[in-house]
Design a protein around this motif. Sequence first.
Motif, PDB file in Angstrom:
ATOM      1  N   GLY A 130      -9.326  76.763  31.381  1.00  0.00           N
ATOM      2  CA  GLY A 130      -9.181  78.043  32.062  1.00  0.00           C
ATOM      3  C   GLY A 130     -10.088  79.093  31.462  1.00  0.00           C
ATOM      4  N   VAL A 131      -9.769  80.344  31.763  1.00  0.00           N
ATOM      5  CA  VAL A 131     -10.477  81.495  31.212  1.00  0.00           C
ATOM      6  C   VAL A 131      -9.431  82.572  30.969  1.00  0.00           C
ATOM      7  CG1 VAL A 131     -11.078  82.439  33.481  1.00  0.00           C
ATOM      8  CG2 VAL A 131     -12.457  83.049  31.487  1.00  0.00           C
ATOM      9  N   GLU A 132      -9.619  83.334  29.914  1.00  0.00           N
ATOM     10  CA  GLU A 132      -8.615  84.327  29.538  1.00  0.00           C
ATOM     11  C   GLU A 132      -9.258  85.611  29.039  1.00  0.00           C
ATOM     12  OE1 GLU A 132      -5.475  84.516  25.930  1.00  0.00           O
ATOM     13  OE2 GLU A 132      -5.126  82.884  27.346  1.00  0.00           O
ATOM     14  N   PHE A 133      -8.764  86.712  29.530  1.00  0.00           N
ATOM     15  CA  PHE A 133      -9.086  88.040  29.022  1.00  0.00           C
ATOM     16  C   PHE A 133      -8.130  88.276  27.859  1.00  0.00           C
ATOM     17  CE2 PHE A 133      -8.477  92.592  28.784  1.00  0.00           C
ATOM     18  CZ  PHE A 133      -9.716  93.128  29.050  1.00  0.00           C
ATOM     19  N   PHE A 134      -8.654  88.598  26.686  1.00  0.00           N
ATOM     20  CA  PHE A 134      -7.855  88.681  25.465  1.00  0.00           C
ATOM     21  C   PHE A 134      -8.052  90.050  24.842  1.00  0.00           C
ATOM     22  CE2 PHE A 134      -6.791  87.902  21.073  1.00  0.00           C
ATOM     23  CZ  PHE A 134      -5.848  86.897  21.086  1.00  0.00           C
ATOM     24  N   ASP A 175      -3.885  92.904  13.021  1.00  0.00           N
ATOM     25  CA  ASP A 175      -4.433  93.015  14.372  1.00  0.00           C
ATOM     26  C   ASP A 175      -3.327  92.875  15.413  1.00  0.00           C
ATOM     27  OD1 ASP A 175      -7.042  92.989  13.264  1.00  0.00           O
ATOM     28  OD2 ASP A 175      -7.078  90.803  13.313  1.00  0.00           O
ATOM     29  N   ALA A 176      -3.362  93.724  16.414  1.00  0.00           N
ATOM     30  CA  ALA A 176      -2.524  93.524  17.594  1.00  0.00           C
ATOM     31  C   ALA A 176      -3.387  92.793  18.619  1.00  0.00           C
ATOM     32  CB  ALA A 176      -2.038  94.855  18.152  1.00  0.00           C
ATOM     33  N   HIS A 177      -2.750  91.968  19.422  1.00  0.00           N
ATOM     34  CA  HIS A 177      -3.499  91.217  20.422  1.00  0.00           C
ATOM     35  C   HIS A 177      -2.668  91.075  21.683  1.00  0.00           C
ATOM     36  CE1 HIS A 177      -1.265  88.407  17.897  1.00  0.00           C
ATOM     37  NE2 HIS A 177      -1.235  87.540  18.904  1.00  0.00           N
ATOM     38  N   MET A 178      -3.364  90.921  22.791  1.00  0.00           N
ATOM     39  CA  MET A 178      -2.742  90.796  24.108  1.00  0.00           C
ATOM     40  C   MET A 178      -3.317  89.552  24.773  1.00  0.00           C
ATOM     41  SD  MET A 178      -2.477  93.664  27.160  1.00  0.00           S
ATOM     42  CE  MET A 178      -4.266  93.783  27.326  1.00  0.00           C
ATOM     43  N   PRO A 179      -2.715  88.391  24.486  1.00  0.00           N
ATOM     44  CA  PRO A 179      -3.224  87.136  25.044  1.00  0.00           C
ATOM     45  C   PRO A 179      -2.705  86.891  26.454  1.00  0.00           C
ATOM     46  CG  PRO A 179      -1.373  86.685  23.620  1.00  0.00           C
ATOM     47  CD  PRO A 179      -1.605  88.176  23.556  1.00  0.00           C
ATOM     48  N   GLY A 180      -3.288  85.895  27.097  1.00  0.00           N
ATOM     49  CA  GLY A 180      -2.757  85.417  28.374  1.00  0.00           C
ATOM     50  C   GLY A 180      -3.048  86.284  29.572  1.00  0.00           C
ATOM     51  N   CYS A 181      -4.051  87.154  29.474  1.00  0.00           N
ATOM     52  CA  CYS A 181      -4.382  88.035  30.595  1.00  0.00           C
ATOM     53  C   CYS A 181      -5.376  87.363  31.540  1.00  0.00           C
ATOM     54  CB  CYS A 181      -4.996  89.339  30.098  1.00  0.00           C
ATOM     55  SG  CYS A 181      -3.904  90.291  29.045  1.00  0.00           S
ATOM     56  N   ALA A 182      -5.189  87.630  32.811  1.00  0.00           N
ATOM     57  CA  ALA A 182      -6.102  87.115  33.835  1.00  0.00           C
ATOM     58  C   ALA A 182      -7.410  87.888  33.783  1.00  0.00           C
ATOM     59  CB  ALA A 182      -5.464  87.238  35.208  1.00  0.00           C
ATOM     60  N   LEU A 183      -8.503  87.191  33.933  1.00  0.00           N
ATOM     61  CA  LEU A 183      -9.806  87.852  33.987  1.00  0.00           C
ATOM     62  C   LEU A 183      -9.982  88.558  35.322  1.00  0.00           C
ATOM     63  CD1 LEU A 183     -12.517  88.444  32.667  1.00  0.00           C
ATOM     64  CD2 LEU A 183     -13.344  86.272  33.577  1.00  0.00           C
ATOM     65  N   ILE A 214     -13.527  87.663  26.128  1.00  0.00           N
ATOM     66  CA  ILE A 214     -13.224  86.715  27.194  1.00  0.00           C
ATOM     67  C   ILE A 214     -13.345  85.329  26.576  1.00  0.00           C
ATOM     68  CG2 ILE A 214     -13.876  85.828  29.459  1.00  0.00           C
ATOM     69  CD1 ILE A 214     -15.054  88.669  29.998  1.00  0.00           C
ATOM     70  N   LEU A 215     -12.249  84.591  26.628  1.00  0.00           N
ATOM     71  CA  LEU A 215     -12.231  83.243  26.062  1.00  0.00           C
ATOM     72  C   LEU A 215     -12.490  82.214  27.157  1.00  0.00           C
ATOM     73  CD1 LEU A 215      -9.062  83.503  23.771  1.00  0.00           C
ATOM     74  CD2 LEU A 215     -11.465  83.739  23.099  1.00  0.00           C
ATOM     75  N   TYR A 216     -13.389  81.295  26.852  1.00  0.00           N
ATOM     76  CA  TYR A 216     -13.695  80.154  27.712  1.00  0.00           C
ATOM     77  C   TYR A 216     -13.307  78.888  26.948  1.00  0.00           C
ATOM     78  CZ  TYR A 216     -16.365  83.484  30.488  1.00  0.00           C
ATOM     79  OH  TYR A 216     -16.730  84.559  31.265  1.00  0.00           O
ATOM     80  N   PRO A 217     -13.186  77.746  27.610  1.00  0.00           N
ATOM     81  CA  PRO A 217     -12.799  76.528  26.913  1.00  0.00           C
ATOM     82  C   PRO A 217     -13.655  76.276  25.666  1.00  0.00           C
ATOM     83  CG  PRO A 217     -12.712  76.147  29.255  1.00  0.00           C
ATOM     84  CD  PRO A 217     -13.339  77.514  29.061  1.00  0.00           C
TER      85      PRO A 217
END
Length: 150
Positions: free
Chosen positions: A78-82, A127-135, A114-117
Amino acid sequence: MFFTNIKLAEKYNYLNEKFLAAYDWLRNNDLKALEPGKYEIAGDDVVANVQVYDTLPIEEKRFEAHDKFFDIQCLVEGVEFFGVCNREGLTVIESKPEKDVIFYDKPEVYGHVILYPGDFIVVAPEDAHMPGCALTAPAAAKKVVVKVRV
């Protein structure tokens, strides 16, 4: 991919044996074939959590941080906005110490990657982080989150 502040780079050794064990495990396992669940790497000091989920719109996500563990978040499919930011000064909206997670209101300004495979990001306790966001739109994703004890 690696993201941190220079102050944290001096505070933590991102190449100590726990991190090296995590990187080795990520490199030497067929991450696509792993079933969702928990995998011990080095006892309870280094543990991988394989997750399959649908990314969500940014509006539905919130920032989080951990006190006892680093996250090495490695996207498999997938792809993820992080989202990423320093947790200092953020407003706590929920704390679950038994699960080592604190949730925060979203700040007005924050960074993102933006995370790619195959991409991964190491997130320190500061660090604070917000994973699992749709691009662009919600989509299926698979990720391995390796928890490395501080």
